[in-house]
Scaffold this motif. Structure first.
Motif, mmCIF file in Angstrom:
data_model
loop_
_atom_site.group_PDB
_atom_site.id
_atom_site.type_symbol
_atom_site.label_atom_id
_atom_site.label_comp_id
_atom_site.label_asym_id
_atom_site.label_seq_id
_atom_site.Cartn_x
_atom_site.Cartn_y
_atom_site.Cartn_z
ATOM 1 N N THR A 49 0.838 -1.191 0.000
ATOM 2 C CA THR A 49 0.000 0.000 0.000
ATOM 3 C C THR A 49 0.873 1.242 0.000
ATOM 4 O OG1 THR A 49 -0.102 -0.001 2.415
ATOM 5 C CG2 THR A 49 -1.927 -1.086 1.247
ATOM 6 N N LEU A 50 0.303 2.317 -0.492
ATOM 7 C CA LEU A 50 0.872 3.647 -0.343
ATOM 8 C C LEU A 50 0.083 4.272 0.796
ATOM 9 C CD1 LEU A 50 2.524 6.134 -1.221
ATOM 10 C CD2 LEU A 50 0.684 6.625 -2.861
ATOM 11 N N ASP A 51 0.772 4.651 1.883
ATOM 12 C CA ASP A 51 0.090 5.157 3.069
ATOM 13 C C ASP A 51 0.471 6.610 3.331
ATOM 14 O OD1 ASP A 51 -0.578 2.473 3.281
ATOM 15 O OD2 ASP A 51 0.799 2.090 4.937
ATOM 16 N N TYR A 52 -0.534 7.429 3.591
ATOM 17 C CA TYR A 52 -0.329 8.799 4.045
ATOM 18 C C TYR A 52 -0.680 8.794 5.531
ATOM 19 C CZ TYR A 52 -0.864 9.697 -0.986
ATOM 20 O OH TYR A 52 -0.746 9.667 -2.355
ATOM 21 N N ILE A 53 0.307 9.000 6.383
ATOM 22 C CA ILE A 53 0.111 8.890 7.821
ATOM 23 C C ILE A 53 0.377 10.248 8.461
ATOM 24 C CG2 ILE A 53 0.914 7.744 9.914
ATOM 25 C CD1 ILE A 53 1.775 5.413 7.918
ATOM 26 N N ILE A 54 -0.596 10.731 9.230
ATOM 27 C CA ILE A 54 -0.503 12.032 9.883
ATOM 28 C C ILE A 54 -0.564 11.817 11.391
ATOM 29 C CG2 ILE A 54 -1.549 14.320 10.112
ATOM 30 C CD1 ILE A 54 -2.968 13.572 7.333
ATOM 31 N N VAL A 55 0.461 12.272 12.092
ATOM 32 C CA VAL A 55 0.488 12.155 13.547
ATOM 33 C C VAL A 55 -0.327 13.315 14.126
ATOM 34 C CG1 VAL A 55 1.928 12.075 15.613
ATOM 35 C CG2 VAL A 55 2.750 11.043 13.479
ATOM 36 N N GLN A 68 6.392 13.385 15.327
ATOM 37 C CA GLN A 68 5.637 14.078 16.365
ATOM 38 C C GLN A 68 4.364 14.669 15.772
ATOM 39 O OE1 GLN A 68 8.630 16.868 17.654
ATOM 40 N NE2 GLN A 68 9.488 15.414 19.116
ATOM 41 N N ALA A 69 3.495 15.174 16.648
ATOM 42 C CA ALA A 69 2.235 15.765 16.210
ATOM 43 C C ALA A 69 2.487 16.764 15.079
ATOM 44 C CB ALA A 69 1.532 16.438 17.375
ATOM 45 N N GLY A 70 1.735 16.619 14.008
ATOM 46 C CA GLY A 70 1.872 17.479 12.837
ATOM 47 C C GLY A 70 2.736 16.897 11.744
ATOM 48 N N ASP A 71 3.540 15.883 12.061
ATOM 49 C CA ASP A 71 4.393 15.263 11.051
ATOM 50 C C ASP A 71 3.573 14.331 10.154
ATOM 51 O OD1 ASP A 71 6.598 16.556 12.092
ATOM 52 O OD2 ASP A 71 7.351 14.801 13.184
ATOM 53 N N VAL A 72 4.034 14.195 8.915
ATOM 54 C CA VAL A 72 3.393 13.318 7.934
ATOM 55 C C VAL A 72 4.439 12.343 7.413
ATOM 56 C CG1 VAL A 72 2.241 13.227 5.687
ATOM 57 C CG2 VAL A 72 1.765 15.128 7.249
ATOM 58 N N LEU A 73 4.081 11.071 7.362
ATOM 59 C CA LEU A 73 4.952 10.037 6.812
ATOM 60 C C LEU A 73 4.279 9.477 5.566
ATOM 61 C CD1 LEU A 73 7.450 8.056 7.234
ATOM 62 C CD2 LEU A 73 5.759 6.507 8.206
ATOM 63 N N ILE A 74 5.017 9.392 4.487
ATOM 64 C CA ILE A 74 4.538 8.739 3.270
ATOM 65 C C ILE A 74 5.212 7.375 3.257
ATOM 66 C CG2 ILE A 74 4.276 8.883 0.778
ATOM 67 C CD1 ILE A 74 3.098 11.324 2.368
ATOM 68 N N GLN A 75 4.454 6.336 3.525
ATOM 69 C CA GLN A 75 4.977 4.976 3.639
ATOM 70 C C GLN A 75 4.689 4.273 2.317
ATOM 71 O OE1 GLN A 75 5.833 1.339 3.916
ATOM 72 N NE2 GLN A 75 3.636 1.389 4.151
ATOM 73 N N ARG A 76 5.723 3.875 1.598
ATOM 74 C CA ARG A 76 5.572 3.328 0.254
ATOM 75 C C ARG A 76 5.944 1.855 0.198
ATOM 76 N NH1 ARG A 76 8.154 6.603 -4.199
ATOM 77 N NH2 ARG A 76 10.022 5.796 -3.256
ATOM 78 N N GLY A 77 5.155 1.039 0.862
ATOM 79 C CA GLY A 77 5.314 -0.409 0.757
ATOM 80 C C GLY A 77 6.539 -0.983 1.424
ATOM 81 N N VAL A 123 -4.251 7.055 5.617
ATOM 82 C CA VAL A 123 -4.960 6.718 4.388
ATOM 83 C C VAL A 123 -4.129 5.655 3.701
ATOM 84 C CG1 VAL A 123 -5.783 7.542 2.150
ATOM 85 C CG2 VAL A 123 -5.909 9.058 4.144
ATOM 86 N N LEU A 124 -4.696 4.461 3.518
ATOM 87 C CA LEU A 124 -4.000 3.367 2.859
ATOM 88 C C LEU A 124 -4.596 3.192 1.463
ATOM 89 C CD1 LEU A 124 -4.082 2.774 6.048
ATOM 90 C CD2 LEU A 124 -3.359 0.506 5.399
ATOM 91 N N ILE A 125 -3.738 3.154 0.463
ATOM 92 C CA ILE A 125 -4.168 3.010 -0.925
ATOM 93 C C ILE A 125 -3.504 1.769 -1.493
ATOM 94 C CG2 ILE A 125 -4.215 4.098 -3.205
ATOM 95 C CD1 ILE A 125 -3.726 6.788 -1.644
#
Length: 176
Positions: A117-123, A140-149, A167-169
């Motif tokens: 999955t391509l994941d958009y993760i927001i703390v 930390q709060a406000g950070d975004v991680l784009i997790q690409r498999g 958000v998992l795609i």
């Protein structure tokens, strides 16, 4: 080993043909980890006339093939659960689709796994460590991680829980 989520309620407002404004139940994959499925689609592009709430079914680790998943997550401090759970039970409770790679012999972390999955993760609140095969990143709060498999796990090393939205795609496996 209960983890109190207190008075947390998640309100979900749905617009469109069939409208809804309700509180969504928090589902526990384990007594210490909480996840709420907010919306799920089973196709891309998504159907705007989708009437069924696909989240009403069982909890799943990944979105359906060609689908998406919007998820709210709460992770407890590691001290609450480490040494008290088995990785296969954690992912089994999340309805492993059979597409994810669960690493039951992980050296870096007992909950190491990989989804396609391509994941958009927001703390939203707290601090969490994203553990990868070769590195760690503190979020930390406000950070975004784009997790690409990638193979990954999560660690809350402080004393406070971490709340995130993901958000998992569904994605294609990388071609090697």
């Amino acid at each position: 080993m209960a983890w109190d989520i207190g008075d947390l309620l998640i309100r979900r407002v749905i617009t469109g043909v069939s409208r809804s404004d309700s509180v969504v139940p928090i589902t526990s994959a384990l007594p210490t980890f909480h996840v709420t499925e907010l919306w799920k689609t089973d196709s891309t592009p998504a159907s705007l006339s989708q009437e069924d709430d696909l989240c009403a079914g069982p909890l799943e680790l990944e979105p359906p093939p060609c689908g998406t998943l919007l998820r709210y997550l709460e992770f407890p401090p590691d001290s609450v659960w480490q040494g008290k759970v088995v990785g296969s039970e954690v992912f089994g409770a999340m309805g492993d689709s059979g597409r994810a790679a669960i690493d039951t012999d992980a050296q870096r972390h007992e909950l190491m796994h990989q989804t396609h999955t391509l994941d958009y993760i927001i703390v939203l609140e707290g601090e969490i460590v994203a553990i990868l095969d070769d590195s760690e990143t503190v979020l930390q709060a406000g950070d975004v991680l784009i997790q690409r498999g990638t193979r990954h796990a999560w660690s809350v090393r402080g004393n406070e829980k971490c709340r995130m939205v993901a958000v998992l795609i569904d994605a294609r496996k990388p071609e090697l």
